[in-house]
Design a protein around this motif. Structure first.
Motif, mmCIF file in Angstrom:
data_model
loop_
_atom_site.group_PDB
_atom_site.id
_atom_site.type_symbol
_atom_site.label_atom_id
_atom_site.label_comp_id
_atom_site.label_asym_id
_atom_site.label_seq_id
_atom_site.Cartn_x
_atom_site.Cartn_y
_atom_site.Cartn_z
ATOM 1 N N LEU A 198 -7.194 1.274 4.855
ATOM 2 C CA LEU A 198 -5.991 1.645 5.593
ATOM 3 C C LEU A 198 -5.172 0.420 5.985
ATOM 4 O O LEU A 198 -3.952 0.446 5.957
ATOM 5 C CB LEU A 198 -6.378 2.439 6.841
ATOM 6 C CG LEU A 198 -5.229 2.915 7.716
ATOM 7 C CD1 LEU A 198 -4.292 3.825 6.930
ATOM 8 C CD2 LEU A 198 -5.766 3.656 8.928
ATOM 9 N N CYS A 199 -5.861 -0.647 6.356
ATOM 10 C CA CYS A 199 -5.154 -1.853 6.792
ATOM 11 C C CYS A 199 -4.650 -2.623 5.583
ATOM 12 O O CYS A 199 -5.260 -2.628 4.534
ATOM 13 C CB CYS A 199 -6.075 -2.737 7.621
ATOM 14 S SG CYS A 199 -6.565 -1.962 9.160
ATOM 15 N N SER A 258 -1.423 3.694 3.171
ATOM 16 C CA SER A 258 -0.217 4.021 3.949
ATOM 17 C C SER A 258 0.991 4.211 3.036
ATOM 18 O O SER A 258 1.863 5.037 3.305
ATOM 19 C CB SER A 258 0.065 2.953 5.011
ATOM 20 O OG SER A 258 0.491 1.733 4.440
ATOM 21 N N LYS A 317 0.686 3.747 8.806
ATOM 22 C CA LYS A 317 -0.769 3.592 8.901
ATOM 23 C C LYS A 317 -1.403 4.664 9.792
ATOM 24 O O LYS A 317 -2.351 5.335 9.366
ATOM 25 C CB LYS A 317 -1.109 2.176 9.347
ATOM 26 C CG LYS A 317 -0.755 1.156 8.265
ATOM 27 C CD LYS A 317 -1.002 -0.265 8.705
ATOM 28 C CE LYS A 317 -0.690 -1.223 7.570
ATOM 29 N NZ LYS A 317 0.561 -1.928 7.756
#
Length: 144
Positions: free
Chosen positions: A2-3, A13, A50
């Motif tokens: 996700l990051c 994202s 995000k």
């Protein structure tokens, strides 16, 4: 994952933002409870996309889990609270002239960001661009 790199999308994202661009809608409730369409939002890679991607994953997991309990699929409702403004405000100061006075390193950094949303196209090229490349995405807010 996700990051991603600060200031940009991760693969997860970006996929969530593209899905929202294609099918997302925003409504407000009128006095009689009717739904009133509102201008679309955009999910930037800096912040909002995000948590939106995570919310989608949580909803998909909840939906799948509800089905395994024999409850059958039911409508899932959620709210994504974002503190980001629905507009990109622009004051009276000439931000383009100020950017031109910044160091080469800062102007290079400003030029690296990409607007990926179909709902908010625009870009900054501090070395060959012009204010018209991004100002149409901004809303005048003369509070200076």
């Amino acid at each position: 994952a996700l990051c991603g790199k600060y200031g940009g999308h991760s693969l997860v994202s970006r996929a969530a933002a593209k899905m929202y661009d294609a099918s997302g809608a925003v409504f407000s409730a009128g006095e009689a409870g009717e739904l009133r369409p509102q201008p679309p939002l955009w999910l930037c890679g800096h912040f909002v996309a995000k948590p939106f991607a995570r919310m989608l994953a949580d909803l998909n997991q909840a939906h799948a889990h509800a089905g395994t309990l024999g409850e059958g699929p039911s409508p899932l409702r959620c709210m994504l609270w974002q503190s980001k403004s629905a507009i990109q405000p622009r004051g009276l100061a000439d931000e383009w002239a100020r950017l031109g006075q910044m160091s080469t390193a800062v102007r290079r950094w400003a030029s690296e960001g990409r607007a990926e949303s179909l709902l908010r196209p625009g870009s900054v090229d501090a070395f060959g661009g012009q204010p018209g490349d991004y100002r149409p995405t901004m809303t005048p807010v003369p509070l200076d």
